[in-house]
Design an enzyme around this catalytic site. Structure first.
Site, PDB file in Angstrom:
ATOM      1  N   ASN A   9       0.871  -1.183   0.000  1.00 52.91           N
ATOM      2  CA  ASN A   9       0.000   0.000   0.000  1.00 52.91           C
ATOM      3  C   ASN A   9       0.903   1.227   0.000  1.00 52.91           C
ATOM      4  O   ASN A   9       1.434   1.599   1.039  1.00 52.91           O
ATOM      5  CB  ASN A   9      -0.906  -0.027   1.244  1.00 52.91           C
ATOM      6  CG  ASN A   9      -1.740   1.235   1.367  1.00 52.91           C
ATOM      7  OD1 ASN A   9      -1.851   2.021   0.419  1.00 52.91           O
ATOM      8  ND2 ASN A   9      -2.341   1.435   2.531  1.00 52.91           N
ATOM      9  N   LYS A  11       0.136   4.249  -0.458  1.00 53.09           N
ATOM     10  CA  LYS A  11      -0.516   5.492   0.000  1.00 53.09           C
ATOM     11  C   LYS A  11      -0.209   6.611  -1.000  1.00 53.09           C
ATOM     12  O   LYS A  11      -0.178   6.347  -2.204  1.00 53.09           O
ATOM     13  CB  LYS A  11      -0.093   5.814   1.437  1.00 53.09           C
ATOM     14  CG  LYS A  11      -0.272   4.598   2.353  1.00 53.09           C
ATOM     15  CD  LYS A  11      -0.139   4.868   3.814  1.00 53.09           C
ATOM     16  CE  LYS A  11      -0.341   3.566   4.586  1.00 53.09           C
ATOM     17  NZ  LYS A  11      -0.320   3.748   6.032  1.00 53.09           N
ATOM     18  N   HIS A  94      -9.676   1.369   4.406  1.00 54.62           N
ATOM     19  CA  HIS A  94      -8.445   1.567   5.170  1.00 54.62           C
ATOM     20  C   HIS A  94      -8.725   2.547   6.301  1.00 54.62           C
ATOM     21  O   HIS A  94      -9.502   3.490   6.133  1.00 54.62           O
ATOM     22  CB  HIS A  94      -7.331   2.097   4.251  1.00 54.62           C
ATOM     23  CG  HIS A  94      -5.997   2.108   4.923  1.00 54.62           C
ATOM     24  ND1 HIS A  94      -5.629   3.099   5.801  1.00 54.62           N
ATOM     25  CD2 HIS A  94      -4.949   1.253   4.873  1.00 54.62           C
ATOM     26  CE1 HIS A  94      -4.408   2.838   6.256  1.00 54.62           C
ATOM     27  NE2 HIS A  94      -3.979   1.721   5.708  1.00 54.62           N
ATOM     28  N   GLU A  96      -7.176   4.984   7.423  1.00 56.22           N
ATOM     29  CA  GLU A  96      -6.941   6.402   7.108  1.00 56.22           C
ATOM     30  C   GLU A  96      -8.138   6.987   6.367  1.00 56.22           C
ATOM     31  O   GLU A  96      -8.463   8.164   6.525  1.00 56.22           O
ATOM     32  CB  GLU A  96      -5.643   6.543   6.291  1.00 56.22           C
ATOM     33  CG  GLU A  96      -4.424   6.334   7.175  1.00 56.22           C
ATOM     34  CD  GLU A  96      -3.167   5.877   6.455  1.00 56.22           C
ATOM     35  OE1 GLU A  96      -3.105   5.945   5.220  1.00 56.22           O
ATOM     36  OE2 GLU A  96      -2.238   5.433   7.162  1.00 56.22           O
ATOM     37  N   GLU A 166      -5.805  -4.694  10.637  1.00 59.20           N
ATOM     38  CA  GLU A 166      -4.832  -3.627  10.867  1.00 59.20           C
ATOM     39  C   GLU A 166      -5.214  -2.834  12.111  1.00 59.20           C
ATOM     40  O   GLU A 166      -6.041  -1.903  12.028  1.00 59.20           O
ATOM     41  CB  GLU A 166      -4.799  -2.668   9.675  1.00 59.20           C
ATOM     42  CG  GLU A 166      -4.369  -3.305   8.373  1.00 59.20           C
ATOM     43  CD  GLU A 166      -3.718  -2.259   7.464  1.00 59.20           C
ATOM     44  OE1 GLU A 166      -2.534  -2.415   7.137  1.00 59.20           O
ATOM     45  OE2 GLU A 166      -4.392  -1.283   7.101  1.00 59.20           O
ATOM     46  N   GLY A 172       1.983   2.569  10.892  1.00 58.81           N
ATOM     47  CA  GLY A 172       2.974   3.632  10.787  1.00 58.81           C
ATOM     48  C   GLY A 172       3.604   4.025  12.106  1.00 58.81           C
ATOM     49  O   GLY A 172       4.293   5.045  12.189  1.00 58.81           O
ATOM     50  N   SER A 204       2.965  -1.759  10.686  1.00 60.48           N
ATOM     51  CA  SER A 204       4.393  -1.783  11.029  1.00 60.48           C
ATOM     52  C   SER A 204       5.065  -3.130  10.728  1.00 60.48           C
ATOM     53  O   SER A 204       5.933  -3.582  11.480  1.00 60.48           O
ATOM     54  CB  SER A 204       4.614  -1.374  12.492  1.00 60.48           C
ATOM     55  OG  SER A 204       4.225  -0.032  12.679  1.00 60.48           O
TER      56      SER A 204
END
Ligand code: PGA
Length: 246
Positions: A9, A11, A94, A96, A166, A172, A204
């Site tokens: 991914n 991003k 996701h 985010e 996740e 991150g 991570s």
């Protein structure tokens, strides 16, 4: 052969020249036949993927999509557009996007159904926040997210899904979940879905810890952010995923 799934991914990283460079380097690397490697670049790079990866074993997908085929949705991309660019996968929900763009369990559900309808494999992201973990709500959150994502689907459709567990606090942060913790959640996702569903871990993941995750029979691969953006770290991670396999 049992295959493991590794999804990059990217991003909001990489221009098209940088994408071409990455993909050409990755194509030179030997990838074991039991690894399925999926690159999810920004939308702008999808034509490069189509050009460079047609005929390759490496496949690609998008990081998001709208559920409608077309219409007055400024700035959005439809499943049909992704299909026309040769995408096989699409990341949906996701954290985010849930956090920054108001995606809800209901919009995730609509997108999952639309992706399946267009022959795209949805990679459905689920995971709890730090606060939810601290309040012992992880299992309840996962149960809600997974159940709504699958709502209205036929069992044969559910069987085609990929779930990426996740935990939001692990993304991150450099603080991955322990493989045992992740495995417990994977077992719950399996119980809520079907034996054919693919369940991967994200948050991570890097070359140093991937081997430990892959030792857990319930972890079938990884969704990788930071460590997937440079070809060297991604290659090391793919190589590390097989080292400790029992
Ligand atoms: P990370 O991101 O590997 O950088 O933690 C994972 C993700 O957001 O999918």
């Amino acid at each position: 052969m049992i295959k493991s799934l590794f999804i990059a991914n990217w991003k909001m990283h990489k221009t098209n020249p940088a994408t071409t460079q990455f993909v050409r380097a990755l194509k030179q690397i030997f990838l074991p036949a039991d690894q399925v490697v999926v690159i999810c670049p920004p939308y702008t790079a999808l034509p490069i993927m189509q050009q460079e990866l047609t005929g390759s074993t490496i496949v690609y997908g998008a990081q998001n999509m709208h559920w409608a085929n077309e219409g007055a949705y400024t700035g959005e991309i439809s499943p049909e557009m992704l299909q026309a660019l040769g995408c096989s996968y699409v990341i949906i929900g996701h954290s985010e996007r849930r956090r920054d763009y108001n995606e809800t369990d209901e919009t995730v559900q609509r997108k999952v159904a639309a992706a399946l309808h267009h022959g795209l494999v949805p990679i459905v992201c689920v995971g709890e926040s730090l606060d939810e973990r601290n309040h012992d709500e992880t299992m309840a959150v996962i149960q809600r997210q997974v159940s709504i994502a699958c709502h209205g689907l036929l069992p044969t459709d559910v069987a085609r899904l990929v779930f990426a567990y996740e935990p939001i606090w692990a993304i991150g942060s450099g603080q991955a979940a322990t493989p045992e913790y992740a495995a417990t959640v994977h077992t719950l996702i399996r119980q809520l879905t079907r034996p054919e569903v693919t369940i991967i871990y994200g948050g991570s993941v890097n070359a140093d810890n991937i081997g430990q995750f892959m030792q857990q029979p319930s972890i079938q691969g990884a969704l990788i952010g930071g460590a997937s953006v440079e070809v060297e770290s991604f290659q090391q991670l793919l190589a590390g995923s097989t080292i400790n396999r029992i």
